[in-house]
Design a protein around this motif. Structure first.
Motif, PDB file in Angstrom:
ATOM      1  N   GLU A  27      -6.824   3.823  -0.965  1.00 39.62           N
ATOM      2  CA  GLU A  27      -5.498   3.046  -1.283  1.00 39.62           C
ATOM      3  C   GLU A  27      -4.617   3.784   0.593  1.00 39.62           C
ATOM      4  OE1 GLU A  27      -3.781   0.642  -2.078  1.00 39.62           O
ATOM      5  OE2 GLU A  27      -4.657   1.694  -4.425  1.00 39.62           O
ATOM      6  N   VAL A  28      -3.749   2.749   0.760  1.00 37.65           N
ATOM      7  CA  VAL A  28      -2.743   2.928   1.756  1.00 37.65           C
ATOM      8  C   VAL A  28      -2.053   2.241   1.455  1.00 37.65           C
ATOM      9  CG1 VAL A  28      -2.997   2.011   4.351  1.00 37.65           C
ATOM     10  CG2 VAL A  28      -5.025   2.314   3.488  1.00 37.65           C
ATOM     11  N   MET A  29      -0.629   3.129   1.044  1.00 42.75           N
ATOM     12  CA  MET A  29       0.507   2.501   1.260  1.00 42.75           C
ATOM     13  C   MET A  29       1.576   2.864   2.106  1.00 42.75           C
ATOM     14  SD  MET A  29       0.159   4.445  -2.495  1.00 42.75           S
ATOM     15  CE  MET A  29      -0.171   6.002  -2.151  1.00 42.75           C
ATOM     16  N   THR A  30       3.009   1.841   2.015  1.00 40.67           N
ATOM     17  CA  THR A  30       3.585   2.143   2.686  1.00 40.67           C
ATOM     18  C   THR A  30       4.545   1.756   1.574  1.00 40.67           C
ATOM     19  OG1 THR A  30       3.276   0.489   4.281  1.00 40.67           O
ATOM     20  CG2 THR A  30       5.433   1.016   4.151  1.00 40.67           C
ATOM     21  N   PHE A  31       5.894   3.044   1.288  1.00 43.37           N
ATOM     22  CA  PHE A  31       7.421   3.696   0.958  1.00 43.37           C
ATOM     23  C   PHE A  31       8.464   3.063   1.708  1.00 43.37           C
ATOM     24  CE2 PHE A  31       3.689   6.054   0.217  1.00 43.37           C
ATOM     25  CZ  PHE A  31       4.058   6.403  -1.195  1.00 43.37           C
ATOM     26  N   ASP A  32       9.366   3.302   0.442  1.00 47.21           N
ATOM     27  CA  ASP A  32      10.602   2.233   1.158  1.00 47.21           C
ATOM     28  C   ASP A  32      11.574   3.500   1.233  1.00 47.21           C
ATOM     29  OD1 ASP A  32      10.905   2.930  -1.854  1.00 47.21           O
ATOM     30  OD2 ASP A  32      12.207   1.167  -1.775  1.00 47.21           O
ATOM     31  N   ALA A  33      13.250   3.460   1.255  1.00 49.09           N
ATOM     32  CA  ALA A  33      13.678   5.089   1.651  1.00 49.09           C
ATOM     33  C   ALA A  33      13.209   5.341   0.831  1.00 49.09           C
ATOM     34  CB  ALA A  33      14.979   4.540   2.484  1.00 49.09           C
ATOM     35  N   LYS A  34      13.447   5.157  -0.888  1.00 47.02           N
ATOM     36  CA  LYS A  34      13.840   5.692  -1.910  1.00 47.02           C
ATOM     37  C   LYS A  34      12.416   6.098  -2.777  1.00 47.02           C
ATOM     38  CE  LYS A  34      17.869   2.947  -3.756  1.00 47.02           C
ATOM     39  NZ  LYS A  34      18.419   2.236  -4.671  1.00 47.02           N
ATOM     40  N   ARG A  36       9.554   4.356  -2.614  1.00 46.06           N
ATOM     41  CA  ARG A  36       9.142   3.501  -4.194  1.00 46.06           C
ATOM     42  C   ARG A  36       8.285   2.898  -2.731  1.00 46.06           C
ATOM     43  NH1 ARG A  36      14.750   0.716  -6.140  1.00 46.06           N
ATOM     44  NH2 ARG A  36      14.384  -0.125  -3.682  1.00 46.06           N
ATOM     45  N   ILE A  37       6.827   2.167  -3.771  1.00 41.42           N
ATOM     46  CA  ILE A  37       5.407   1.955  -3.017  1.00 41.42           C
ATOM     47  C   ILE A  37       6.438   0.186  -2.897  1.00 41.42           C
ATOM     48  CG2 ILE A  37       3.408   0.860  -3.086  1.00 41.42           C
ATOM     49  CD1 ILE A  37       2.656   3.297  -5.525  1.00 41.42           C
ATOM     50  N   THR A  38       6.194  -0.307  -1.433  1.00 43.33           N
ATOM     51  CA  THR A  38       6.457  -1.619  -1.347  1.00 43.33           C
ATOM     52  C   THR A  38       4.861  -2.160  -0.568  1.00 43.33           C
ATOM     53  OG1 THR A  38       6.323  -0.961   1.400  1.00 43.33           O
ATOM     54  CG2 THR A  38       8.317  -0.895  -0.400  1.00 43.33           C
ATOM     55  N   ARG A  39       3.972  -1.533  -0.205  1.00 46.89           N
ATOM     56  CA  ARG A  39       2.433  -2.546   0.071  1.00 46.89           C
ATOM     57  C   ARG A  39       1.301  -1.526  -0.733  1.00 46.89           C
ATOM     58  NH1 ARG A  39       2.492  -4.290   6.060  1.00 46.89           N
ATOM     59  NH2 ARG A  39       3.260  -2.745   6.243  1.00 46.89           N
ATOM     60  N   ALA A  40       0.110  -1.767  -1.012  1.00 45.57           N
ATOM     61  CA  ALA A  40      -0.985  -1.061  -1.687  1.00 45.57           C
ATOM     62  C   ALA A  40      -1.834  -1.588  -1.090  1.00 45.57           C
ATOM     63  CB  ALA A  40      -1.095  -0.357  -2.759  1.00 45.57           C
ATOM     64  N   PHE A  41      -3.346  -1.081  -0.521  1.00 42.86           N
ATOM     65  CA  PHE A  41      -4.343  -1.950  -0.198  1.00 42.86           C
ATOM     66  C   PHE A  41      -5.091  -1.230  -0.772  1.00 42.86           C
ATOM     67  CE2 PHE A  41      -0.968  -2.294   2.881  1.00 42.86           C
ATOM     68  CZ  PHE A  41      -1.541  -3.899   3.464  1.00 42.86           C
ATOM     69  N   TRP A  42      -6.180  -1.877  -1.317  1.00 44.24           N
ATOM     70  CA  TRP A  42      -7.822  -1.951  -1.681  1.00 44.24           C
ATOM     71  C   TRP A  42      -8.624  -2.428  -2.209  1.00 44.24           C
ATOM     72  CZ3 TRP A  42      -9.385  -3.835  -7.026  1.00 44.24           C
ATOM     73  CH2 TRP A  42      -8.682  -4.553  -7.027  1.00 44.24           C
ATOM     74  N   SER A  43      -9.651  -2.799  -2.081  1.00 42.96           N
ATOM     75  CA  SER A  43     -11.189  -3.890  -1.410  1.00 42.96           C
ATOM     76  C   SER A  43     -11.627  -3.585  -2.851  1.00 42.96           C
ATOM     77  CB  SER A  43     -11.494  -4.042  -1.157  1.00 42.96           C
ATOM     78  OG  SER A  43     -12.695  -4.772  -0.708  1.00 42.96           O
ATOM     79  N   PRO A  44     -12.600  -5.295  -3.670  1.00 49.44           N
ATOM     80  CA  PRO A  44     -12.673  -5.770  -5.005  1.00 49.44           C
ATOM     81  C   PRO A  44     -13.880  -4.582  -4.654  1.00 49.44           C
ATOM     82  CG  PRO A  44     -11.629  -7.476  -4.186  1.00 49.44           C
ATOM     83  CD  PRO A  44     -11.735  -6.471  -3.074  1.00 49.44           C
ATOM     84  N   SER A  45     -14.811  -4.088  -3.606  1.00 50.03           N
ATOM     85  CA  SER A  45     -15.795  -3.981  -3.006  1.00 50.03           C
ATOM     86  C   SER A  45     -15.683  -2.007  -3.666  1.00 50.03           C
ATOM     87  CB  SER A  45     -16.587  -3.948  -1.345  1.00 50.03           C
ATOM     88  OG  SER A  45     -15.678  -3.328  -0.656  1.00 50.03           O
TER      89      SER A  45
END
Length: 49
Positions: A27-34, A36-45
């Motif tokens: 999982e690769v995630m981006t967080f905001d200043a609080k 909180r997860i703002t983006r997350a990536f995964w694949s059906p594979s």
């Protein structure tokens, strides 16, 4: 974690009446200043039944 981004590997196993399903992404995630997860990536594979 690097700045507002993080990556980690995990496994989720779900038992259904007729099969077991696993999702095991990196999982690769981006967080905001609080933090909180703002983006997350995964694949059906990443899904196995």
């Amino acid at each position: 974690m690097a700045g507002a981004n993080a990556a980690f590997r995990f496994r989720v196993r779900t038992h259904l009446p007729d099969q077991v399903v696993e999702i095991e992404p990196i999982e690769v995630m981006t967080f905001d200043a609080k933090a909180r997860i703002t983006r997350a990536f995964w694949s059906p594979s990443d899904i196995r039944a």
